[in-house]
Design an enzyme around this catalytic site. Structure first.
Site, PDB file in Angstrom:
ATOM      1  N   ASP A  84      35.641  42.161  35.351  1.00 22.34           N
ATOM      2  CA  ASP A  84      36.182  42.250  36.715  1.00 22.34           C
ATOM      3  C   ASP A  84      37.538  41.534  36.766  1.00 22.34           C
ATOM      4  OD1 ASP A  84      36.108  42.807  39.475  1.00 22.34           O
ATOM      5  OD2 ASP A  84      35.160  40.873  39.929  1.00 22.34           O
ATOM      6  N   HIS A  85      38.545  42.180  37.328  1.00 16.48           N
ATOM      7  CA  HIS A  85      39.873  41.587  37.514  1.00 16.48           C
ATOM      8  C   HIS A  85      40.473  40.977  36.241  1.00 16.48           C
ATOM      9  CE1 HIS A  85      40.145  42.222  41.825  1.00 16.48           C
ATOM     10  NE2 HIS A  85      38.874  41.893  41.905  1.00 16.48           N
TER      11      HIS A  85
END
Ligand code: G3H
Ligand code: 13P
Ligand code: ZN
Length: 332
Positions: free
Chosen positions: A83-84
């Protein structure tokens, strides 16, 4: 089945018209609670780890806890997603670790705070796509920036996604999924009143590139009952609102296929532990309150799987391997 490439999970969601929950995980109880919900509802699921999660778990723990979930749930398609991701290096590290999907958040610079311009975003995203696809790993990009700051991630400014730019971005980079900014933000303090999201952005991309998996970050609903439990047992959270489930369902109807949730899991855990500690002051076995936390995650996630329509879809397809995906990308 082994870990599944996220592209397959999302392509199947496109066919079925549902949205797959992507839940942030940092510990065994979260993973176990989510998997109990996925197993009971027969739902495909995306387990995602942020850079914070990788640092917290010293990387290997997250990998092997997720592999334990895979072994424990052979009939459930699970994707392990970064994520990210903030840089090429972070994405490369996740791929080396065995993640079947990575997000390169090129909407922000490597500091995860400063917004980039379109060209910079295209450049870094293209670089990650070129590398990841060689290993059959799926890639999510992001165009536009969300509001809110979660542990230092986010510019704090909202810049909604421009659909014309999104079309070019998808063509230039070859991403498998695109995160949009439609007015949501990360964290617990999203809105003061019921929000109006920029739903038309979803349609205008979906109409021009039908079946492109689109992603909604900041999708926690921040249920009042979870905030109330926290406050009833000694917490001090302000009144706040998240994204109502009916808005998420509307977004799914229009083309959102990945629904990112972190905050609601955090709230469920915190409320359960506060309540347990308050009611059982003499207890000191961590399994008692961590067990309550796991059940709270399970209840929260199960409701989302039902509401987002993943229920019953775990057995719809034969899982592809990263080798299959490698061949698919090579043939393009
Ligand atoms: O979008 C950010 C996620 O909520 C992850 O948060 O970096 O605190 O793990 P974290
Ligand atoms: P929430 O803070 O709304 O749970 O969003 C999580 C998220 O978008 C993770 O990438
Ligand atoms: Zn996010």
């Amino acid at each position: 089945m082994p870990l599944v490439p996220m592209k397959q999970i999302l392509d199947e969601a496109v066919k079925g018209g549902y949205g797959v929950g992507a839940f942030n995980v940092n510990n065994m109880e979260q993973i176990h609670g989510i998997m109990k919900a996925a197993s009971e509802t027969r739902s495909p699921v995306i387990l995602q780890a942020s850079r914070g999660a990788l640092a917290y778990t010293n990387m290997y723990y997250i990998k092997y806890m997720v592999l334990a979930a895979v072994e424990d749930n052979p009939g459930i398609p699970i994707s392990l997603h970064l994520d990210h991701g903030n840089s090429f290096e972070t994405c490369k590290q996740a791929i080396e670790l065995g993640f079947t999907s990575v997000m390169i958040d090129g909407s922000l610079k490597e500091d995860s705070k400063t917004p980039t311009n379109f060209e910079e975003n295209v450049q870094i995203t293209k670089e990650v796509v070129g590398y990841a696809h060689k290993f059959g790993v799926s890639v999510e990009g992001e165009l536009g920036t969300l509001g809110g700051i979660e542990d230092g991630v986010g510019s704090g400014k909202v810049m909604l996604t421009d659909p014309d730019e999104a079309i070019k971005f998808i063509e230039f980079t070859g991403v498998d999924a695109l995160a949009l900014a439609i007015g949501t933000s990360h964290g617990a303090y999203k809105f003061k009143a019921e929000p109006t999201l920029a739903m038309d952005i979803i349609n205008s991309i979906e109409e021009r590139i039908p079946g492109m998996p689109l992603v909604m970050h900041g999708s926690s609903s921040v249920p009042a009952e979870l905030i109330d439990i926290i406050n009833e047992y000694g917490g001090k959270m302000e009144k706040t609102m998240g994204v109502p489930m009916k808005s998420i369902q509307e977004a799914i109807k229009r083309g959102i296929r990945k629904v990112n949730v972190d905050t609601d899991g955090r709230l469920a855990i915190t409320g359960a532990i506060r309540k347990y500690m308050h009611e059982n002051p003499a207890e000191f076995d961590p399994r008692s309150y961590f067990g309550e936390a796991r059940e709270a995650v399970y209840r929260t996630v199960k409701g989302k799987m039902e509401d987002c329509g993943t229920k019953g879809h775990a057995g719809d397809y034969n899982p592809l391997t990263l080798e299959d995906m490698k061949k698919f990308y090579e043939s393009k």
